[in-house]
Design an enzyme around this catalytic site. Sequence first.
Site, short mmCIF file in Angstrom:
data_model
loop_
_atom_site.label_atom_id
_atom_site.label_comp_id
_atom_site.label_asym_id
_atom_site.label_seq_id
_atom_site.Cartn_x
_atom_site.Cartn_y
_atom_site.Cartn_z
N LYS B 82 48.22 29.02 -21.96
CA LYS B 82 47.56 30.11 -21.23
C LYS B 82 48.33 30.38 -19.94
O LYS B 82 48.77 29.44 -19.26
CB LYS B 82 46.11 29.69 -20.94
N SER B 160 37.97 33.63 -21.60
CA SER B 160 39.17 34.27 -21.06
C SER B 160 40.48 33.82 -21.70
O SER B 160 41.52 34.42 -21.44
CB SER B 160 39.25 33.98 -19.55
N SER B 184 35.24 29.80 -21.91
CA SER B 184 36.56 30.41 -22.15
C SER B 184 37.40 29.75 -23.24
O SER B 184 38.44 30.29 -23.62
CB SER B 184 37.36 30.47 -20.85
#
Lengths: 70, 467
Positions: B82, B160, B184
């Site tokens: 990420k 996310s 997330s």
Amino acid sequence: MSESEVDPQVTDAMSELVRLRYGDFLNEDQMAEVRTGLEAVAKVSEELRAVKLENGDEPFFVFKPYRGGS
Amino acid sequence: MKASDVVFKTVRQLSELVKSGQASPVELAEIFLDRLDRIGPKYNAVVTVTRERALEQAKKAEQPIRSGRALSMLHGIPYGGKDLLSTAGIPTSWGATPFRDRVFDYDATVITKLEKAGAVLCAKLAMVELAGGMGYRQPNASFTGPGRSPWDRETWTGGSSSGSGAAVAAGLVPFAIGSETWGSILSPANNCGLAGLRPTYGRVSRHGAMALSWTLDKLGPLCLTADDCGIVLEAIAGQDREDSTTTEQAFRYNESDISEKTFRLAILKGALDDVDEDVRVNTQAAINLLRRFASIDEIEFPDLPYEAVTRTILSAESASAFEEFMDEGGPAGLTAPEDRHPYARSAISAQDYIKALRIRTKIGRIANDLMAPYDAIVAPSRATPATRIDMDFRGVILGSAKDTMGAVGNSAGLPAISVPSGFSQDGLPTGIQFMGRAYDENRVIAVARAYQLRTDWHNQHPTAVMP
């Protein structure tokens, strides 16, 4: 949890604080959305305050004094 | 070696191919780099393809293999991180336009640990701007565009960790690292039909990862299977002097045979009330299957404002973490209109923040005691399958079902794993989660493995991205 109404005076006061600090970045539409957010903050605050705690109910604070070097 | 020989193979399967010499780290890296370049943009999954670093790491990984000295199960295995994980010399954008070109000069601890394990960083993956911390309400909240699910480009990946979900589900990398403050990792695992593990708070160092909420942030893997999550967690877990919250308790993945093992599970009373009908049907079917090797009791958390506590902690800490950014008017440069005025959180009082922390102590004790007789609590991972790309997802989720599991699990720092539980009538994945007591990752992984041993959902992949 109770769904009590938020006192608009509380939201007004919080709105003024936000406007003083961040007003330069906000137009009126955005300020209206911030106010909606503040109503949510106030409702959450009431939910928290409705929980009764004992004096000894403390948070999980783990502070470790730092000592660097030798 | 063809892409079809390796794409959608698990980490465990790829590791066997690498160790036996049937696949070389360089071959693997080139296949997945090619897919990241070609397919990644269709799903808004990638910020940076790290080709140069990947090929350098892959070449370095070749020699030990030839000498029969693989460093770990991850040796030579490509992965994506990420884009909130710092990487020396490669941009780390946090998904946000104002930070798009920012470059750190050091690697996050997770990146360093994976390099030591021999894994090959192939991409920095897309994410919701600032990990969703500014209050986004719809998927188009990143300069890379909305995360599009490989199962249906018109639906959302979840967030996310949107790119981490899309990239694994599209076969662009065999595994990815995501982060969870509240939902997330489990949300993209649910929407993309993956295994996603949220470790215990403090299990994985967050040094070099963007801070959204210091007492809620966790890093964890998104993989094709629960077994792979265990393999990756072992590589990234551990105490780190750079992150004072990391635990002294070591994590070794327990790979023992679970085919004959029985478990004790619990389900929250009303867990299937107010959820989407497809989710209800699939979860009920999963529960019926679980009953073949597990007892399932119904339990209930006492009435406390779980979501208010977690929301207050997250909002207050994020207001401080991004104070300078907010004071400079930085949110105006964000993609989602609703992220451009996150200022209401600045009005949360210190008294309310500390009250939330005090209630959190009670939540931790209540959850621990309630869960003590059980290996895990089972629940739908999310109340709905993936929502449409142009929908306000908060209206869908919060309007119908409370996320008590997410609020309790994240405020108390408890581990949970989501694995696929079937498909909706529209062909979208649904997920089931298993949440355990602190430091019980091996238990929740074992339950998920036992479930996956008896189901085939994790072996199904989107036809649009098959090699």
